[in-house]
Design a protein around this motif. Structure first.
Motif, PDB file in Angstrom:
ATOM      1  N   LEU A 166       0.905   5.904  -7.981  1.00  0.00           N
ATOM      2  CA  LEU A 166       1.120   5.123  -6.754  1.00  0.00           C
ATOM      3  C   LEU A 166      -0.120   5.112  -5.863  1.00  0.00           C
ATOM      4  CD1 LEU A 166       4.785   6.186  -5.873  1.00  0.00           C
ATOM      5  CD2 LEU A 166       4.017   4.061  -6.914  1.00  0.00           C
ATOM      6  N   MET A 168       4.024  -5.057  10.883  1.00  0.00           N
ATOM      7  CA  MET A 168       3.208  -4.423   9.843  1.00  0.00           C
ATOM      8  C   MET A 168       4.095  -4.176   8.617  1.00  0.00           C
ATOM      9  SD  MET A 168       0.885  -1.003  10.184  1.00  0.00           S
ATOM     10  CE  MET A 168      -0.426  -1.541  11.226  1.00  0.00           C
ATOM     11  N   ALA A 207      -4.690  -1.283  -2.545  1.00  0.00           N
ATOM     12  CA  ALA A 207      -5.309  -2.302  -3.402  1.00  0.00           C
ATOM     13  C   ALA A 207      -5.316  -1.838  -4.861  1.00  0.00           C
ATOM     14  CB  ALA A 207      -6.717  -2.567  -2.923  1.00  0.00           C
ATOM     15  N   LYS A 214      -3.232  -9.968  10.423  1.00  0.00           N
ATOM     16  CA  LYS A 214      -2.852  -8.825   9.589  1.00  0.00           C
ATOM     17  C   LYS A 214      -3.686  -8.737   8.309  1.00  0.00           C
ATOM     18  CE  LYS A 214       1.922  -8.327  11.077  1.00  0.00           C
ATOM     19  NZ  LYS A 214       3.298  -8.636  10.762  1.00  0.00           N
ATOM     20  N   ASN A 241     -10.089  -5.082   1.454  1.00  0.00           N
ATOM     21  CA  ASN A 241     -10.033  -3.870   0.644  1.00  0.00           C
ATOM     22  C   ASN A 241     -11.229  -3.873  -0.301  1.00  0.00           C
ATOM     23  OD1 ASN A 241      -7.460  -2.773   1.542  1.00  0.00           O
ATOM     24  ND2 ASN A 241      -6.646  -4.661   0.677  1.00  0.00           N
ATOM     25  N   GLU A 287       0.795  -2.148   4.339  1.00  0.00           N
ATOM     26  CA  GLU A 287      -0.213  -2.058   5.405  1.00  0.00           C
ATOM     27  C   GLU A 287      -0.116  -0.701   6.108  1.00  0.00           C
ATOM     28  OE1 GLU A 287      -2.681  -4.086   6.484  1.00  0.00           O
ATOM     29  OE2 GLU A 287      -2.290  -5.240   4.664  1.00  0.00           O
ATOM     30  N   TYR A 331      -2.288  13.032  -4.201  1.00  0.00           N
ATOM     31  CA  TYR A 331      -2.590  13.245  -5.626  1.00  0.00           C
ATOM     32  C   TYR A 331      -3.610  14.376  -5.791  1.00  0.00           C
ATOM     33  CZ  TYR A 331      -4.784  12.354 -10.179  1.00  0.00           C
ATOM     34  OH  TYR A 331      -5.309  12.489 -11.429  1.00  0.00           O
ATOM     35  N   LYS A 388      -1.481   2.460   4.344  1.00  0.00           N
ATOM     36  CA  LYS A 388      -2.938   2.646   4.245  1.00  0.00           C
ATOM     37  C   LYS A 388      -3.420   3.774   5.144  1.00  0.00           C
ATOM     38  CE  LYS A 388      -3.943  -2.034   2.847  1.00  0.00           C
ATOM     39  NZ  LYS A 388      -4.361  -3.349   3.301  1.00  0.00           N
ATOM     40  N   GLU A 395       2.727  -7.207  -5.606  1.00  0.00           N
ATOM     41  CA  GLU A 395       2.932  -6.288  -4.490  1.00  0.00           C
ATOM     42  C   GLU A 395       4.410  -5.982  -4.284  1.00  0.00           C
ATOM     43  OE1 GLU A 395       0.376  -7.185  -1.164  1.00  0.00           O
ATOM     44  OE2 GLU A 395       1.733  -6.191   0.218  1.00  0.00           O
TER      45      GLU A 395
END
Lengths: 864, 116
Positions: free
Chosen positions: B70, B1, B15, A421, A425, B5, B76, B8, B25
């Motif tokens: 965010l 997941m 990130a 996983k 980035n 994740e 956005y 994304k 996180e």
């Protein structure tokens, strides 16, 4: 004891395994041998039975041959009998001359000669094809008398064989046999004379009468009389007697020979197995000739010449070979499977043991900081009024919590990696800043162990790269912290960064990170499995060092994920060197524009490699710097330049040098040349401890190793101001803002969460006002000094940010009226910013919020 | 997941956002769970259609700030345009642009709700 028992059990298991394995192999071999032996035996028996059948066939053929021989002899005898009967009966009293003419006339066979021999004198006539003459059989009595006497006594009985033994015919000189019959002749005086008519046939003619049928072409035939004398010999036989022939070619005793003789004398037919004259195993078959003067016809054939259809071994051979191949393939397959199973079992065992070790280690590692946290919390609770003590406890709790967090992060990382996983980035970031962070993170540990720490950058032209900064940091921090951990106090750790062209494309760059130490090194055994999870080298010293055995596993996985390589060289007791090679896309932001003006620079450092790499870096920026390898030389060179009115614009001096160190050198320079030269102290160490002293001694600034283009450019520009662009500010360092308290006017929970986290991270406290009105009320109600500034959202319900600012600015209280207000808005247009300023706000940050910009604005607002 | 994740795939720069939360996180995820509520309480489409441009603009402005913080990049960008269009009086275009991003917004909201 447990270990010994375990080893013993393992040895026993291995021994049992070997015995079982040997037993299985032996059983397999035994089965193969038995099957092969049975098969061979079966086919040999098959072959033997075919030979036996062929022998029987030969024996049967010999029986027929006996009949043929008898018929032939009988035919010849009949000729003789008919002639004699005519002379004796039909012609009446016939003289010898007339009888000779008669025989001469009736004989139509040129092979045959005849003779008329008187019994009393053994003399008479030989009768040829067209003449007759006198002849004497004297001397041949032993060969012919038997037949003569038999003919004389049985003259009335025809159809009986009266044949002489083979003898040399006195006329032709050829070995011959004679068929006899009694004759009664008249002499000149009319008296009857007794004689015998002999029909003579060369033995060679006789021999040619027998032809063996197909299948026995190589058989040979002989005819012997009652004494074993050959009448007809086997080809090439020297002996004249069959028994002598058998004795000469076979190793037999007299008793056996007697049995053979007896057998031949009494039996009408029979078979024997003896060798022939060329030592071939042969079958002899005999047949007594009926009424044949005890004659026996014997045939023999070598067994190998018997016409036997060979057993077809092709299919059985294929089956046996196939069977053996099958066993071999199965064996190999089973061996391979067993090996795999063994490896798998060992891996499972290893993994299980590693996890057990890991859990044991983890429980210890988790318990240690947890104990610290609980212990320190207890102490803090008990001494709640002792601010200093509580502060110390909280510091220790923070350290323990951070360690715990690292531990848990490691576990989560490895769990992510193992479940696939973990993803990258990539962002554009400055390598110089990243390395700076890594160094500052490592500094406390370096300092704690009083270690030498060197950092070198060589030929790094691309400081901005597009990569996952977090993961790159993780890789380097893991390796550096390992190097620090496993190097004893006062040891040395070194980081080298080198840039090379990448072979992965023109827009790529290769960075090689080398982390080396002179620590305890690793065993070769451990190096084989060091990238496996939960593994740590076994060493009494290592056991005392905190570690999860996950760091290298994570590092390797990260490097793999980033498409790089990691190599290691290590020797127990001498140290370890890890080399990480990674290729990155070059970020658009290039460092090519960082060109220095023509400055006179001097670098003083005892580290030649650093001098070389720093010179290269400065050269790439357009400056050829002078170098000095110690403080004394540096001072001399600076003084010399000063004398010649050509002072260095700036000198970069290493903090730690043997002999005259950095601080002493600075002092000496100031003494010699005063303030005419800018001095930068460079070091890979944390220089905050010496900052005050260095500044006092005359240093103008500090720079951290390695010497990146951006960092040296920035520092030189800060001191020499050759670039008109704004001086860089430490935007990400909020040390000076620590401890301030802010009022945040923000109606949105999400935005509040973010601003709160950001400020707490910088150790800035804050309170929330959910709209402009609450904000105005809170600031008015707060004692002076409660808040150092207000962060004001512009758009809010009840009262917006601009109105609230106007209210605040119109306050009667000096503290409230002058409090710095920074606008926070998603609008970043110039008119929005102007509107905020018109409402009385001092600064502006836009959403999404950026930490650096926020700090910068706060710092600026507080200074104003 | 995990939630981050999964997000994304909806053009959320996780990130960057986690960086904004100083690497924490968990707090980022906790804050994300407030997003569906923020969307519900800041209705834009209805106010555009009813002609209440002021409220529509204020709500779009709020969502612009929230989505920016965010790091919901695409969303956005959409709200940046919508706010700009509403301020310029181009309500029809703003509505069209809103319709462009509403499916993505719904996906993000649904995704977050799965983890609530």
């Amino acid at each position: 004891m447990e270990n010994n028992t375990g080893v013993e059990a393992e040895k026993k298991e291995k021994k049992d395994g070997k015995i079982a394995w040997t037993f299985v192999i032996l059983i397999n071999v035994l089965i193969a041998v038995i099957v092969s032996f049975a098969a061979v035996n079966y086919f040999r028996e098959q072959s033997e039975s075919r030979y036996d059948a062929a022998e029987k066939g030969f024996s049967s053929t010999m029986s027929s041959m006996g009949q043929v021989a008898y018929s032939y002899l009988h035919t010849e005898q009949t000729f003789c009998d008919n002639w004699a009967t005519y002379i004796n009966v039909r012609s009446g009293d016939m003289s010898a001359d007339i009888a000779c003419d008669f025989v001469m006339n009736v004989n139509t066979d040129q092979r045959v000669t005849s003779a008329i021999i008187y019994y009393d004198t053994m003399e008479g006539y030989t009768i040829g094809w067209d003449s007759y003459d006198t002849v004497s059989y004297k001397g041949l009595e032993d060969k012919v008398n038997g037949a003569f006497e038999k003919a004389e006594t049985c003259h009335m009985e025809n159809s009986h064989l009266h044949i002489t033994s083979p003898y040399i015919d006195p006329v032709s000189g050829v070995l011959s046999i004679g068929f006899c019959h009694d004759l009664r002749l008249m002499d000149d005086d009319g008296n009857e004379e007794s004689a015998v008519l002999v029909r003579i046939l060369p033995v060679s003619e006789f021999q040619g009468q027998w032809l063996f049928p197909t299948g026995y072409e190589k058989a040979q035939l002989a005819l012997i009389d009652g004494k074993g004398e050959f009448i007809v010999k086997f080809e090439g036989v020297e002996q004249t007697n069959f028994f002598d022939y058998i004795s000469a070619n076979n190793d037999i005793d007299s008793e056996t020979l007697g049995r053979i003789k007896n057998n031949l004398a009494t039996a009408n037919e029979g078979d024997m197995r003896y060798l022939n004259k060329v030592n071939q195993d042969s079958c002899y078959s005999f047949e007594r000739i009926e009424d044949g003067e005890e004659w026996v016809i014997i045939g023999y054939i070598a067994r190998e010449n018997l016409d036997v259809t060979p057993v077809d071994l092709t299919i059985p051979t294929i089956i046996i070979v196939g069977f053996i191949l099958l066993m071999a393939v199965d064996g190999i397959y089973i061996i391979t499977i067993n090996r795999r199973l063994k490896i798998s079992m060992e891996e499972t065992k290893f993994a299980s043991e590693a996890k057990t070790r890991f859990l044991s280690s983890m429980s210890h590692d988790i318990r240690t900081p947890m104990n610290a946290i609980i212990g320190m919390t207890t102490i803090a609770t008990k001494r709640i009024d002792d601010k200093e003590q509580v502060g110390e406890c909280l510091n220790q709790i923070t350290r323990a919590s951070n360690h715990l967090l690292t531990l848990i992060n490691d576990i989560l990382d490895i769990s992510k990696v193992e479940s696939g996983k973990l993803s990258l980035n990539p962002i554009v970031f400055s390598l110089a800043e990243a390395v700076g962070n890594i160094i500052s993170i490592s500094q406390p540990h370096i300092k704690e162990k009083d270690m030498e720490f060197e950092v070198h950058a060589r030929g790094v032209h691309h400081e901005y790269i597009f990569a996952d900064e977090l993961r790159l940091n993780q890789i380097l921090i893991n390796l550096i912290s390992n190097a620090i951990k496993y190097t004893p106090a006062k040891g040395s750790v070194r980081l080298d960064i080198e840039e090379q062209p990448s072979d992965k494309g023109a827009n790529m760059v290769r960075h090689i990170y080398t982390i080396s130490d002179n620590g305890m090194g690793m065993s070769e055994e451990f190096m084989k499995t060091m990238y496996n999870t939960f593994t740590r080298d076994t060493d009494s010293r290592i056991n005392t060092i905190q570690g999860t055995g996950l760091g290298l596993a994570i590092t390797k996985q990260m490097v793999d994920l980033m498409g790089g390589t990691i190599d290691v060289k290590s020797k127990k007791g001498e140290g370890t060197t890890f080399t990480v090679t990674l290729d990155f896309p070059i970020a658009e932001k290039a460092m090519d524009d960082l060109v220095l003006p023509p400055l006179r620079l001097l670098i003083a450092d005892d580290d030649e490699i650093f001098l070389e790499s720093a010179s290269d870096t400065l050269k790439s920026m357009g400056v050829n710097a002078d170098v000095a390898s110690n403080g004394e030389d540096a001072v001399k060179m600076i003084a010399d330049k000063h004398v010649h009115n050509a002072d260095y614009h700036c000198v970069i001096i290493d903090w730690k040098m043997p002999g005259m160190d950095g601080l002493e050198t600075v002092k000496a320079v100031r003494e010699k040349v005063g303030d005419d030269v800018s001095i930068i102290i460079i070091s890979a160490y944390d220089w905050t401890d010496i900052e005050e002293e260095a500044l006092k001694a005359g240093a103008n600034g500090f720079i951290t190793k390695p010497l990146f283009r951006s960092s040296v450019y920035s520092k030189l520009n800060e001191l020499l101001a050759f670039d008109n662009s704004e001086k860089p500010v430490q935007e990400d360092n909020a040390e000076d803002l620590k401890g301030i308290n802010l009022l945040i006017a923000e109606d949105n929970d999400i935005n509040w969460d973010i601003i709160q986290v950001m400020l707490e991270f910088c150790e800035i406290t804050c309170e929330r006002a959910e709209n402009g009105q609450i904000c105005v009320d809170k600031i008015n109600a707060a004692p002076e000094g409660t808040y150092q500034a207000i962060l004001m959202d512009v758009q809010m319900p009840v009262m917006n940010g601009k109105d609230a600012s106007r209210e605040i600015r119109s306050s009667d209280k000096e503290y409230v009226k002058n409090i710095p207000i920074i606008a926070m808005t998603a609008d970043a247009f110039a008119e929005d910013i102007i509107a905020c300023k018109e409402a009385g706000m001092n600064g502006h940050v836009s959403k999404p919020l950026d930490m650096k910009k926020l700090i910068k604005e706060l710092r600026a607002a507080l200074k104003s | 997941m995990s939630l981050t994740e999964e997000l994304k795939q909806y053009d959320v720069n996780v990130a960057e956002a986690v960086g904004r939360f100083m690497g924490m996180e968990a707090i980022y995820e906790k804050t994300l769970k407030k997003f569906p509520g923020a969307v519900e309480s800041h209705e834009v489409e209805m106010y555009i259609k009813s002609g209440d441009t002021e409220t529509a603009t204020a709500n779009a402005h709020t969502l612009k700030g929230v989505t920016g913080n965010l790091s919901m990049t695409k969303l956005y960008d959409g709200y940046v345009e919508i706010v700009s269009l509403l301020r310029g009086g181009e309500n029809d275009k703003a509505l069209t642009r809103l319709h462009d991003i509403l499916p993505l917004q719904k996906s993000i909201v649904d995704c977050i709700k799965k983890y609530m």
